[in-house]
Write an enzyme that holds these catalytic residues in place. Structure first.
Site, PDB file in Angstrom:
ATOM      1  CB  THR A   4      -5.932  -0.536  -3.860  1.00 11.79           C
ATOM      2  OG1 THR A   4      -5.503   0.361  -2.845  1.00 11.79           O
ATOM      3  CG2 THR A   4      -5.301  -1.903  -3.622  1.00 11.79           C
ATOM      4  CG  HIS A  25      -4.835   3.675   3.097  1.00  8.00           C
ATOM      5  ND1 HIS A  25      -5.487   4.876   3.215  1.00  8.00           N
ATOM      6  CD2 HIS A  25      -5.308   3.089   1.973  1.00  8.00           C
ATOM      7  CE1 HIS A  25      -6.329   5.017   2.201  1.00  8.00           C
ATOM      8  NE2 HIS A  25      -6.229   3.942   1.431  1.00  8.00           N
ATOM      9  CG  ASP A  55      -1.329   0.464  -3.680  1.00  8.91           C
ATOM     10  OD1 ASP A  55      -0.494   1.326  -3.320  1.00  8.91           O
ATOM     11  OD2 ASP A  55      -2.429   0.307  -3.108  1.00  8.91           O
ATOM     12  CG  HIS A  56      -2.011   3.864  -5.149  1.00  9.72           C
ATOM     13  ND1 HIS A  56      -1.902   4.656  -4.036  1.00  9.72           N
ATOM     14  CD2 HIS A  56      -2.861   2.862  -4.817  1.00  9.72           C
ATOM     15  CE1 HIS A  56      -2.673   4.165  -3.081  1.00  9.72           C
ATOM     16  NE2 HIS A  56      -3.263   3.068  -3.516  1.00  9.72           N
ATOM     17  CD  GLU A 101      -2.730   1.473   0.202  1.00  9.59           C
ATOM     18  OE1 GLU A 101      -3.342   0.516  -0.307  1.00  9.59           O
ATOM     19  OE2 GLU A 101      -2.822   2.639  -0.224  1.00  9.59           O
TER      20      GLU A 101
END
Ligand code: GP9
Ligand code: MN
Length: 411
Positions: A82, A197, A256-257, A38
């Protein structure tokens, strides 16, 4: 499906690679353990905060003989975050420029990695301690061919083992082991972490490094939670070894990003010791780490190949020695020398080994300097192709075109 013939021709001539990579089949019959990390961005790798290493375990992997580390690997997600990264990995198609394709086109026909691996005798499962309907995953996963989803209900979540979005990563991996050990092999599994996150909350006792000091609490908090994730992945490697699952698996770790948006550019420029974050820098901040760890391999290295999430499906298939004929996808096997020379971000920006195109400007990849007007052909030659490719991917999704394709199944 009137666009299908042109799409097929485009894939055959512009995407398909000739020959096989040297690593084709290197992981034949092995389990695949994919960790979706994450909000992990590449700028923390081999970097420090307040003089302390941020990701000691992952840094070690960059030097490890069993690991390939891709330093120029870009996330290609949009609003679906995600879920967009999952969509890219499983399908080698682009997500949509608006909304989350997991929601908007969850009922489409796909030709996804879990399904293809299923045809080869692989059992597939996702592990993620969030509500199963978040991002429509309970609908989308079976549609992509996943056999099982260990969602929040599979975990014991208490006030002490959770923070922020839910179960802490260390407990997540630990509790997942009992399930993983029961799976029929070979398996393809995806572990989606959660602790790192936004807004990057972490209990005091879980913080191994100090927060950063800037005007952005988001960036300040980011570093200790990244370290926490690093520790949880290290611990997971140990658990896999203890369970006897390590040797016969390959482990892929992918960010993921981005975690730090451009709203925090002032703090980011302070951290990176730059006067400002230019559009070029912004694109370079879209790099997320990719590690391909093959126990016993011994030939790993740092790769500077221009790469992206679109490349994961063909890369994993190749590592496992699986050939899929007449597939439709837009990525390339990262270990094959014959590669597409560009990576497209979902907003139409693109990256080649020489240039970065963003905000209608062509930048030198190495220096970040805008390319002189007389030489901008280098970028403009690609802009049309980029639009075509994104358009074809969109056509497939909007038209649900795979309904009309008769994919030949292996075996
Ligand atoms: C939710 C988790 C986070 O289940 O995957 O989603 P994000 O906000 O990063 O898209
Ligand atoms: Mn995410």
């Amino acid at each position: 499906g009137s666009e299908l013939p042109s799409i097929k021709e485009y894939v055959e001539t512009d995407i398909e690679q000739s020959g096989k990579s040297e690593l084709f089949g290197i992981a034949e019959d092995r389990n695949v353990i994919f960790i979706s990390a994450e909000s992990l961005q590449s700028f923390v790798i081999n970097n420090t905060v307040n003089g302390q290493e941020i990701t000691p375990f992952l840094n070690g992997l960059t030097e490890d003989g069993d690991t390939y580390y891709f330093e120029n690997f870009y996330h290609q997600t949009e609003q679906g975050k995600t879920s967009d990264s999952e969509f890219l990995v499983e399908n080698s198609l682009y997500p949509l420029s608006r909304g989350a394709v997991f929601f908007t086109h969850g009922q489409n026909e796909y030709h996804a990695l879990p399904e293809l691996l299923g045809n080869e005798g692989y059992y597939s499962a996702v592990f993620h301690a969030n509500n199963k309907s978040f991002y429509n995953r309970d609908q989308m996963y079976p549609n992509l061919g996943f056999d099982y989803f260990y969602d929040e209900d599979a975990y014991e979540v208490t006030s002490t083992n959770s923070i922020g979005w839910g179960l802490k990563d260390k407990s997540f991996f630990e509790q997942s082991m009992k399930y993983l050990q029961t799976l029929e092999e070979p398996f393809y599994t995806k572990f989606i972490t959660l602790t790192n996150h936004f807004p990057f909350e972490l209990d005091e006792q879980d913080q191994s490094i100090d927060r950063y000091d800037s005007n952005s609490n988001t960036l300040n908090n980011f570093f200790p939670t990244v370290r926490y994730m690093d520790e949880s992945i290290e611990q997971f490697f140990t658990q896999l070894k203890d369970a006897g699952l390590y040797e016969n698996s390959i482990i892929i770790i992918m960010g993921d990003h981005y975690g730090i948006s451009s709203n925090h550019n002032k703090a980011m420029s302070q951290y990176l010791d730059k006067e400002e974050i230019t559009p070029y820098d912004h694109v370079q901040l879209q790099r997320v780490p990719l590690f391909v760890h093959i126990p016993g391999h011994g030939e790993g290295e740092v790769k500077s190949t221009i790469a992206g999430q679109i490349d994961m499906k063909p890369t994993i298939l190749s590592l496992l020695g699986i050939e899929v004929e007449d597939d439709i996808y837009f990525g390339n096997d990262l270990f094959n020398e014959d590669r597409k020379e560009y990576i497209i971000l979902r907003n139409g920006d693109f990256i080649t080994k020489d240039y970065i195109y963003t905000h209608d400007t062509c930048y030198n990849f190495e220096t970040g300097a805008p390319v002189e007007e007389s030489q901008t052909d280098a970028c403009s030659q690609l802009t049309e192709k980029v639009e075509t490719e994104l358009g074809y991917s969109d056509d497939i999704i909007y038209g649900d075109l795979f309904r009309f394709v008769d994919f030949k199944e292996a075996n």
